[in-house]
Scaffold this motif. Structure first.
Motif, PDB file in Angstrom:
ATOM      1  N   ALA A 471      -6.895  -7.369 -11.419  1.00  0.00           N
ATOM      2  CA  ALA A 471      -5.519  -7.694 -11.820  1.00  0.00           C
ATOM      3  C   ALA A 471      -4.616  -7.837 -10.600  1.00  0.00           C
ATOM      4  N   SER A 472      -4.816  -6.974  -9.598  1.00  0.00           N
ATOM      5  CA  SER A 472      -3.985  -7.022  -8.392  1.00  0.00           C
ATOM      6  C   SER A 472      -4.233  -8.306  -7.601  1.00  0.00           C
ATOM      7  N   ILE A 473      -5.490  -8.722  -7.502  1.00  0.00           N
ATOM      8  CA  ILE A 473      -5.816  -9.952  -6.774  1.00  0.00           C
ATOM      9  C   ILE A 473      -5.114 -11.143  -7.414  1.00  0.00           C
ATOM     10  N   GLU A 474      -5.143 -11.188  -8.737  1.00  0.00           N
ATOM     11  CA  GLU A 474      -4.488 -12.291  -9.435  1.00  0.00           C
ATOM     12  C   GLU A 474      -2.973 -12.225  -9.254  1.00  0.00           C
ATOM     13  N   GLN A 475      -2.412 -11.035  -9.404  1.00  0.00           N
ATOM     14  CA  GLN A 475      -0.959 -10.878  -9.310  1.00  0.00           C
ATOM     15  C   GLN A 475      -0.439 -11.209  -7.914  1.00  0.00           C
ATOM     16  N   LEU A 476      -1.176 -10.811  -6.859  1.00  0.00           N
ATOM     17  CA  LEU A 476      -0.731 -11.025  -5.486  1.00  0.00           C
ATOM     18  C   LEU A 476      -1.075 -12.410  -4.959  1.00  0.00           C
ATOM     19  N   GLU A 477      -1.783 -13.194  -5.778  1.00  0.00           N
ATOM     20  CA  GLU A 477      -2.148 -14.570  -5.415  1.00  0.00           C
ATOM     21  C   GLU A 477      -2.883 -14.614  -4.079  1.00  0.00           C
ATOM     22  N   GLU A 588      -2.985  -9.453   6.510  1.00  0.00           N
ATOM     23  CA  GLU A 588      -1.987  -8.415   6.294  1.00  0.00           C
ATOM     24  C   GLU A 588      -2.606  -7.299   5.449  1.00  0.00           C
ATOM     25  N   PHE A 589      -2.213  -6.071   5.732  1.00  0.00           N
ATOM     26  CA  PHE A 589      -2.759  -4.918   5.022  1.00  0.00           C
ATOM     27  C   PHE A 589      -1.769  -4.473   3.951  1.00  0.00           C
ATOM     28  N   LEU A 590      -2.211  -4.556   2.684  1.00  0.00           N
ATOM     29  CA  LEU A 590      -1.375  -4.195   1.546  1.00  0.00           C
ATOM     30  C   LEU A 590      -1.981  -2.989   0.840  1.00  0.00           C
ATOM     31  N   VAL A 591      -1.235  -1.903   0.785  1.00  0.00           N
ATOM     32  CA  VAL A 591      -1.722  -0.687   0.134  1.00  0.00           C
ATOM     33  C   VAL A 591      -1.415  -0.768  -1.359  1.00  0.00           C
ATOM     34  N   LEU A 592      -2.425  -0.534  -2.191  1.00  0.00           N
ATOM     35  CA  LEU A 592      -2.267  -0.610  -3.645  1.00  0.00           C
ATOM     36  C   LEU A 592      -1.806   0.742  -4.192  1.00  0.00           C
ATOM     37  N   PRO A 593      -0.717   0.772  -4.966  1.00  0.00           N
ATOM     38  CA  PRO A 593      -0.103   2.053  -5.362  1.00  0.00           C
ATOM     39  C   PRO A 593      -0.886   2.848  -6.406  1.00  0.00           C
ATOM     40  N   GLU A 594      -1.758   2.201  -7.190  1.00  0.00           N
ATOM     41  CA  GLU A 594      -2.499   2.917  -8.233  1.00  0.00           C
ATOM     42  C   GLU A 594      -3.983   3.048  -7.903  1.00  0.00           C
TER      43      GLU A 594
END
Length: 654
Positions: A471-477, A588-594
């Motif tokens: 879901a995160s991959i899709e949301q963050l495009e 870029e490094f994006l930390v996932l909150p969940e």
């Protein structure tokens, strides 16, 4: 071998035909005829005709003469079987070999990788596409378990190169106990219609002969039950002069309907053991234990020992082997870091998809968990399968014997045997140091989804992580629009008995209670410092963090991400170097909150123990870091300066 209860009046034709497919088949090209020879059980008591001629009685070919062997191999299980056959064949052989492998796409992918990395001298491998042969035999009704592949020996004479004069055709379920050159030498015993020359097969009308016979027989047979053997039976019944009996010690069959014990008097007589019973190693036979031990010896035999050269024969090195030997010869064994240098040059045998595998259907945001392990971490697989319902690609560093233990472990585990979307790739042990990044690269290269979660085997992901990542991959495009590495925060517990949290809220409760810690907080805090756990506690959306020295988070990246640097073996800096490479390529490094993953306690590895106890080990690792940064500077120029500065600061602190 003669089936029990079969009337002898049916004669030698039946005896020959029953062995034609299930054993091996000698093809040659004959001026008048165009079929082959096979081994049979003589109806007389054991005597000279049944004994295979000894090598002293045979006129053996030159030690450098190329021997040709053809094998039909399809699917995952046959690709495993063929390795044991090849070990037994290579153990005794003294001649160069040219293997002609008729394979489906699965077997070709496996065997191309295996032979390329096995690097056995004086072995040439040619592949033939079984899919192209299917139309030639698909018109034949067939009830045999091997399907169309069981019919493909019928068309071998028409697909092998016209320049090929002789070939020995083997099944995958045979074990050699002698040099195949003795079998090859039997060609010279044949004359006239017995010595078979493949370049005349078309002139003799073999293809038309077997097709006409098959069509005629199928009027009454309706379907073949023994695959191509039924067709050969019918042809040879009409043309018995097309076949020549070989001593049956070249095909000691172990099916229930044979009299294998009539074929030999002592073990020295045996040449080839054929496991042609559906029971395989569980077959009952007076000498079954001896046969099993012979087979199991080669099953667990260290394949790297078969990389021996054939003395006196030129041009026998596989591609890259000669340069590799030269590089190894230039190493100084007295140099303190010799083990590291040697391990970096080692080419490990690789058997991809060691077990049957069903790839997931293509999905645009799917993620494969990628990890590596050795035998001492095998017990973690079941828990990992319960936590991660998605596809996995795992590289296992095993000896040949351990690979068989692993096979049994998976087959007897209800959890693991039920998972067909886990691809296991065996990298065979070679050398004193654990090739951690080479293993990761093997697993990464075999991932089939667009994205990969680069993890370690001793981490358990959150139960919801697979769905959350997609879901995160899709949301963050991610992908073409955004070049990013998604950071999965890492934690650890020191308790062997541990109640795994079902949510972030539960994890924070355990963290506050001291049951959990941020990963390596006490030993290596800089490894995950940039993740910023304080911010993660309150975060509701992904947030960006900057690279810092020694940063080594677990990340989700596209499948085509940079590979790991294989120079890092043993313990230390293997993930750090990869994260630097990602940063250098502007991920870029994006930390996932969940997202979260938890490390479970286990005994320290041998390599980490050596790192802690040996200053030489640590100095060698430092030398590798410096070489890595020199390579970075050559590739990225001034942009790599920040990594070198960070290394120097880290070294001064140490």
């Amino acid at each position: 071998m003669l089936p029990r209860g079969r009337p002898r009046a049916m004669g030698a034709v039946v005896l020959l035909l029953l062995l034609l497919v299930v054993g091996f088949f000698l093809f040659g090209r004959d001026p008048e005829y165009g079929l082959g020879t096979t081994a049979t059980l003589d109806e007389k008591p054991y005597g000279s005709r049944n004994r295979s001629a000894s090598s002293s009685q045979l006129l053996l070919p030159s030690k450098c003469e190329m021997l040709h062997v053809a094998i039909v191999c399809a699917g995952y299980n046959s690709s495993r079987e063929i390795i044991t056959l090849m070990k037994s064949l290579l153990f005794y052989r003294k001649n160069p070999l040219h293997l002609h492998l008729i394979t489906d796409a699965i077997a070709r992918n496996i065997l191309e990788t295996l032979f390329r990395t096995w690097m056995v001298p004086a072995v040439v491998v040619s592949f033939y596409d079984a899919e192209e042969l299917k139309p030639l035999v698909s018109w034949i009704p067939n009830k045999h378990y091997s399907g169309l592949y069981g019919l493909m020996k019928l068309v071998l004479p028409s697909i092998l190169p016209l320049s090929l004069a002789r070939v020995i055709v083997l099944d995958t379920d045979v074990t050699f106990s002698s040099d195949i050159v003795e079998l090859w030498a039997l060609f010279d015993r044949f004359s006239g219609v017995i010595l078979l020359w493949l370049d005349r097969l078309q002139q003799t009308g073999w293809e038309q002969m077997w097709k006409l016979t098959a069509k005629r027989e199928l009027h009454t047979l309706t379907a073949t039950s023994l695959a191509d053997q039924d067709i050969f039976n019918a042809v040879l019944k009409e043309h018995p002069n097309l076949v020549h009996p070989l001593p049956c010690v070249w095909n000691v069959q172990l099916s229930d309907h044979t009299l294998a014990e009539r074929c030999y008097l002592e073990a020295a007589d045996l040449k080839v053991i054929h496991w042609n019973s559906p029971k395989k190693l569980r077959v009952k036979n007076k000498h079954a234990e001896f046969f099993r031990n012979l087979h199991l010896t080669f099953l667990g035999y260290d394949g790297k020992l078969l990389r021996r050269e054939l003395f006196g024969c030129p041009n026998q090195f596989p591609p890259g082997a000669e340069q590799l030997q030269q590089a190894l010869a230039q190493l100084d064994e007295e140099e303190p870091c010799f083990e590291f240098r040697q391990q970096q040059l080692t080419v490990h045998r690789v058997h991809i998809t060691f077990l049957p595998h069903q790839p997931p259907p293509p999905r645009p945001y799917d993620v494969t968990l990628v990890a590596q392990l050795s035998m001492d971490r095998l017990q973690m697989l079941e828990a990992l399968c319960r936590h991660w319902p998605g596809p996995m690609s795992l590289a296992l560093y095993l000896t040949d014997a351990e690979a068989q233990q692993f096979l049994h472990f998976v087959e007897t585990s209800p959890v693991l045997s039920a998972r067909k979307d886990v691809a296991y790739h065996v990298v065979y042990q070679d050398g004193p140091l654990y090739p951690v990044n080479q293993l990761r690269n093997v697993a990464l290269a075999q991932a089939l989804t667009p994205y990969v979660f680069l993890s370690d085997i001793d981490f358990l992901p959150a139960y919801s992580l697979y769905d959350y990542l997609r879901a995160s991959i899709e949301q963050l495009e991610l992908g073409s629009r955004r070049k990013a590495a998604l950071v999965v925060p890492a934690f650890e517990t020191l308790h062997y008995r541990f109640s795994f949290p079902n949510s972030k809220a539960e994890l924070l409760t355990l963290l506050d209670a001291g049951s959990l810690y941020t990963f390596r907080y006490h030993e290596w805090p800089q490894g995950h410092l940039s993740t910023d756990y304080s911010r993660w506690r309150e975060a509701q959306a992904p947030y960006r963090v900057q690279w810092s020295a020694d940063y080594e988070p677990y990340v989700v990246v596209p499948r085509d991400c940079p590979r790991y640097d294989p120079r890092f073996v043993g313990f230390g800096w293997n993930k750090v170097a990869h994260i630097i490479e990602l940063d250098a390529q502007e991920y870029e490094f994006l930390v996932l909150p969940e997202a979260f993953s938890i490390h479970l306690p286990h005994a320290p590895s041998l390599d980490i123990s050596r790192f802690r106890s040996s200053s030489t080990y640590r100095n060698c690792l430092q030398a590798l870091k410096e070489e890595f940064h020199q390579d970075l500077s050559r590739r990225y120029g001034s942009a790599a300066l920040k990594y070198l500065t960070a290394l120097q600061q880290s070294r001064s602190r140490a």
